[in-house]
Design a protein around this motif. Structure first.
Motif, PDB file in Angstrom:
ATOM      1  N   GLN A  46       0.813  -1.218   0.000  1.00  0.00           N
ATOM      2  CA  GLN A  46       0.000   0.000   0.000  1.00  0.00           C
ATOM      3  C   GLN A  46       0.846   1.267   0.000  1.00  0.00           C
ATOM      4  O   GLN A  46       0.432   2.297  -0.521  1.00  0.00           O
ATOM      5  CB  GLN A  46      -0.948  -0.003   1.192  1.00  0.00           C
ATOM      6  CG  GLN A  46      -2.041  -1.037   1.060  1.00  0.00           C
ATOM      7  CD  GLN A  46      -2.870  -1.190   2.313  1.00  0.00           C
ATOM      8  OE1 GLN A  46      -2.502  -0.705   3.375  1.00  0.00           O
ATOM      9  NE2 GLN A  46      -3.997  -1.883   2.180  1.00  0.00           N
ATOM     10  N   SER A  47       2.050   1.211   0.558  1.00  0.00           N
ATOM     11  CA  SER A  47       2.912   2.401   0.575  1.00  0.00           C
ATOM     12  C   SER A  47       3.516   2.678  -0.804  1.00  0.00           C
ATOM     13  O   SER A  47       3.859   3.813  -1.115  1.00  0.00           O
ATOM     14  CB  SER A  47       4.018   2.245   1.611  1.00  0.00           C
ATOM     15  OG  SER A  47       4.915   1.223   1.216  1.00  0.00           O
ATOM     16  N   ASP A  48       3.638   1.661  -1.613  1.00  0.00           N
ATOM     17  CA  ASP A  48       4.194   1.832  -2.961  1.00  0.00           C
ATOM     18  C   ASP A  48       3.041   1.985  -3.960  1.00  0.00           C
ATOM     19  O   ASP A  48       2.801   1.109  -4.781  1.00  0.00           O
ATOM     20  CB  ASP A  48       5.073   0.631  -3.308  1.00  0.00           C
ATOM     21  CG  ASP A  48       5.789   0.801  -4.636  1.00  0.00           C
ATOM     22  OD1 ASP A  48       5.867   1.940  -5.145  1.00  0.00           O
ATOM     23  OD2 ASP A  48       6.268  -0.215  -5.177  1.00  0.00           O
ATOM     24  N   GLN A  49       2.357   3.095  -3.887  1.00  0.00           N
ATOM     25  CA  GLN A  49       1.197   3.328  -4.738  1.00  0.00           C
ATOM     26  C   GLN A  49       1.565   3.393  -6.220  1.00  0.00           C
ATOM     27  O   GLN A  49       0.814   2.923  -7.062  1.00  0.00           O
ATOM     28  CB  GLN A  49       0.481   4.625  -4.324  1.00  0.00           C
ATOM     29  CG  GLN A  49      -0.276   4.510  -3.028  1.00  0.00           C
ATOM     30  CD  GLN A  49      -1.422   3.512  -3.133  1.00  0.00           C
ATOM     31  OE1 GLN A  49      -2.131   3.464  -4.132  1.00  0.00           O
ATOM     32  NE2 GLN A  49      -1.585   2.701  -2.101  1.00  0.00           N
ATOM     33  N   ILE A  50       2.721   3.943  -6.516  1.00  0.00           N
ATOM     34  CA  ILE A  50       3.142   4.042  -7.916  1.00  0.00           C
ATOM     35  C   ILE A  50       3.393   2.645  -8.483  1.00  0.00           C
ATOM     36  O   ILE A  50       2.950   2.319  -9.587  1.00  0.00           O
ATOM     37  CB  ILE A  50       4.396   4.932  -8.049  1.00  0.00           C
ATOM     38  CG1 ILE A  50       4.045   6.364  -7.656  1.00  0.00           C
ATOM     39  CG2 ILE A  50       4.956   4.880  -9.463  1.00  0.00           C
ATOM     40  CD1 ILE A  50       5.230   7.284  -7.548  1.00  0.00           C
ATOM     41  N   ARG A  55       1.520  -1.987 -11.762  1.00  0.00           N
ATOM     42  CA  ARG A  55       1.112  -3.388 -11.869  1.00  0.00           C
ATOM     43  C   ARG A  55      -0.335  -3.501 -12.326  1.00  0.00           C
ATOM     44  O   ARG A  55      -0.662  -4.345 -13.162  1.00  0.00           O
ATOM     45  CB  ARG A  55       1.310  -4.111 -10.543  1.00  0.00           C
ATOM     46  CG  ARG A  55       2.751  -4.449 -10.267  1.00  0.00           C
ATOM     47  CD  ARG A  55       2.892  -5.167  -8.930  1.00  0.00           C
ATOM     48  NE  ARG A  55       4.247  -5.584  -8.713  1.00  0.00           N
ATOM     49  CZ  ARG A  55       4.696  -6.805  -8.956  1.00  0.00           C
ATOM     50  NH1 ARG A  55       3.899  -7.727  -9.396  1.00  0.00           N
ATOM     51  NH2 ARG A  55       5.954  -7.110  -8.739  1.00  0.00           N
ATOM     52  N   ASN A  56      -1.203  -2.647 -11.774  1.00  0.00           N
ATOM     53  CA  ASN A  56      -2.609  -2.668 -12.190  1.00  0.00           C
ATOM     54  C   ASN A  56      -2.749  -2.319 -13.666  1.00  0.00           C
ATOM     55  O   ASN A  56      -3.532  -2.945 -14.392  1.00  0.00           O
ATOM     56  CB  ASN A  56      -3.442  -1.712 -11.334  1.00  0.00           C
ATOM     57  CG  ASN A  56      -3.701  -2.244  -9.947  1.00  0.00           C
ATOM     58  OD1 ASN A  56      -3.659  -3.445  -9.718  1.00  0.00           O
ATOM     59  ND2 ASN A  56      -3.953  -1.350  -9.013  1.00  0.00           N
ATOM     60  N   LEU A  57      -1.997  -1.338 -14.114  1.00  0.00           N
ATOM     61  CA  LEU A  57      -2.025  -0.965 -15.527  1.00  0.00           C
ATOM     62  C   LEU A  57      -1.511  -2.109 -16.393  1.00  0.00           C
ATOM     63  O   LEU A  57      -2.076  -2.397 -17.454  1.00  0.00           O
ATOM     64  CB  LEU A  57      -1.189   0.291 -15.753  1.00  0.00           C
ATOM     65  CG  LEU A  57      -1.143   0.843 -17.165  1.00  0.00           C
ATOM     66  CD1 LEU A  57      -2.526   1.282 -17.617  1.00  0.00           C
ATOM     67  CD2 LEU A  57      -0.178   2.012 -17.233  1.00  0.00           C
ATOM     68  N   SER A  58      -0.483  -2.785 -15.911  1.00  0.00           N
ATOM     69  CA  SER A  58       0.063  -3.927 -16.663  1.00  0.00           C
ATOM     70  C   SER A  58      -0.951  -5.060 -16.746  1.00  0.00           C
ATOM     71  O   SER A  58      -1.055  -5.727 -17.779  1.00  0.00           O
ATOM     72  CB  SER A  58       1.347  -4.426 -16.008  1.00  0.00           C
ATOM     73  OG  SER A  58       2.351  -3.456 -16.121  1.00  0.00           O
ATOM     74  N   ILE A  59      -1.689  -5.284 -15.687  1.00  0.00           N
ATOM     75  CA  ILE A  59      -2.694  -6.345 -15.708  1.00  0.00           C
ATOM     76  C   ILE A  59      -3.817  -5.981 -16.673  1.00  0.00           C
ATOM     77  O   ILE A  59      -4.328  -6.845 -17.394  1.00  0.00           O
ATOM     78  CB  ILE A  59      -3.200  -6.630 -14.281  1.00  0.00           C
ATOM     79  CG1 ILE A  59      -2.073  -7.299 -13.503  1.00  0.00           C
ATOM     80  CG2 ILE A  59      -4.452  -7.479 -14.288  1.00  0.00           C
ATOM     81  CD1 ILE A  59      -2.309  -7.461 -12.036  1.00  0.00           C
ATOM     82  N   ARG A  60      -4.170  -4.713 -16.730  1.00  0.00           N
ATOM     83  CA  ARG A  60      -5.163  -4.287 -17.731  1.00  0.00           C
ATOM     84  C   ARG A  60      -4.631  -4.509 -19.142  1.00  0.00           C
ATOM     85  O   ARG A  60      -5.364  -4.955 -20.038  1.00  0.00           O
ATOM     86  CB  ARG A  60      -5.529  -2.820 -17.531  1.00  0.00           C
ATOM     87  CG  ARG A  60      -6.575  -2.634 -16.457  1.00  0.00           C
ATOM     88  CD  ARG A  60      -7.106  -1.214 -16.432  1.00  0.00           C
ATOM     89  NE  ARG A  60      -6.850  -0.725 -15.083  1.00  0.00           N
ATOM     90  CZ  ARG A  60      -6.170   0.366 -14.776  1.00  0.00           C
ATOM     91  NH1 ARG A  60      -5.708   1.144 -15.718  1.00  0.00           N
ATOM     92  NH2 ARG A  60      -5.970   0.701 -13.528  1.00  0.00           N
ATOM     93  N   LYS A  61      -3.346  -4.218 -19.361  1.00  0.00           N
ATOM     94  CA  LYS A  61      -2.740  -4.455 -20.674  1.00  0.00           C
ATOM     95  C   LYS A  61      -2.724  -5.947 -20.993  1.00  0.00           C
ATOM     96  O   LYS A  61      -2.934  -6.347 -22.140  1.00  0.00           O
ATOM     97  CB  LYS A  61      -1.317  -3.894 -20.724  1.00  0.00           C
ATOM     98  CG  LYS A  61      -1.290  -2.391 -20.792  1.00  0.00           C
ATOM     99  CD  LYS A  61       0.125  -1.874 -20.844  1.00  0.00           C
ATOM    100  CE  LYS A  61       0.121  -0.352 -20.861  1.00  0.00           C
ATOM    101  NZ  LYS A  61       1.472   0.194 -20.900  1.00  0.00           N
ATOM    102  N   TYR A  62      -2.484  -6.769 -19.983  1.00  0.00           N
ATOM    103  CA  TYR A  62      -2.524  -8.222 -20.197  1.00  0.00           C
ATOM    104  C   TYR A  62      -3.926  -8.638 -20.628  1.00  0.00           C
ATOM    105  O   TYR A  62      -4.073  -9.449 -21.548  1.00  0.00           O
ATOM    106  CB  TYR A  62      -2.117  -8.963 -18.917  1.00  0.00           C
ATOM    107  CG  TYR A  62      -2.378 -10.444 -19.004  1.00  0.00           C
ATOM    108  CD1 TYR A  62      -1.532 -11.266 -19.737  1.00  0.00           C
ATOM    109  CD2 TYR A  62      -3.485 -11.012 -18.395  1.00  0.00           C
ATOM    110  CE1 TYR A  62      -1.774 -12.622 -19.844  1.00  0.00           C
ATOM    111  CE2 TYR A  62      -3.738 -12.367 -18.508  1.00  0.00           C
ATOM    112  CZ  TYR A  62      -2.887 -13.175 -19.219  1.00  0.00           C
ATOM    113  OH  TYR A  62      -3.137 -14.505 -19.334  1.00  0.00           O
ATOM    114  N   ASN A  63      -4.946  -8.098 -19.988  1.00  0.00           N
ATOM    115  CA  ASN A  63      -6.326  -8.424 -20.371  1.00  0.00           C
ATOM    116  C   ASN A  63      -6.627  -7.979 -21.798  1.00  0.00           C
ATOM    117  O   ASN A  63      -7.310  -8.690 -22.539  1.00  0.00           O
ATOM    118  CB  ASN A  63      -7.318  -7.808 -19.385  1.00  0.00           C
ATOM    119  CG  ASN A  63      -7.279  -8.488 -18.030  1.00  0.00           C
ATOM    120  OD1 ASN A  63      -6.931  -9.648 -17.916  1.00  0.00           O
ATOM    121  ND2 ASN A  63      -7.619  -7.751 -16.989  1.00  0.00           N
TER     122      ASN A  63
END
Length: 172
Positions: A46-50, A55-63
């Motif tokens: 949670q402290s490493d929001q960036i 990672r969330n953006l990468s998972i969206r790209k994977y989808n």
């Protein structure tokens, strides 16, 4: 067993599955908050929001890559997966999808590289082992086909070296 959940969360996190990791750590923290390890891991994420957003953006790209691959747009899927793997190189599902796409594109050497990357993270992954067998069986068939073509070419070369003379005598 909270220690097992913490470890499983770490494994999920390293494999690129942040959501599953967070679930395991939250469960571990709720079951035994006196340990503190799960709370520490949750705090780090949670402290490493960036990093979490990347990672969330990468998972969206994977989808998106998965959608492209199912719609026959392998070139766009490969581009998306390259971006994903630059952020999360140990993401097993992205490596396996890339290996499958490379097989479809007729590049078994590249596919082998992605399968090996997936097996480095999860050495018993059934899909990765299946792809590896598929690659090796294709390579074996290709090598046999090349060998057969070489033998046929050699036979043709030998036949072309035989010169027929009008008298019925063959000169080699």
């Amino acid at each position: 067993n909270t220690q097992a959940r913490n470890l499983l969360g770490l494994v999920y996190y390293e494999m690129g599955d942040v959501a599953q990791a967070l679930i395991e750590w939250v469960l571990s923290d709720n079951l035994d908050s006196s340990d503190g390890r799960a709370a520490e891991l949750l705090g780090k994420v949670q402290s490493d929001q960036i990093g979490l957003e990347r990672r969330n953006l990468s998972i969206r790209k994977y989808n998106h890559a998965l959608k492209y691959a199912t719609n026959g747009r392998e070139d766009l899927a490969v581009l998306q997966l390259n971006k994903v793997l630059s952020v999360i190189p140990r993401m097993v599902s992205a490596n396996l999808l890339m290996a499958l796409l490379q097989l479809r594109l007729g590049q078994p050497e590249k596919a082998e590289r992605y399968v090996q990357a997936a097996l480095k993270v999860d050495r018993c992954n059934a899909t990765a082992l299946h792809y590896q067998d598929l690659i090796h069986s294709r390579e074996g068939r290709r090598a046999a086909a090349r060998e057969r073509a070489d033998r046929e070419k050699t036979a043709v070369d030998r036949q072309s070296q035989v010169i027929r003379q009008p008298g019925g005598d063959d000169v080699i």
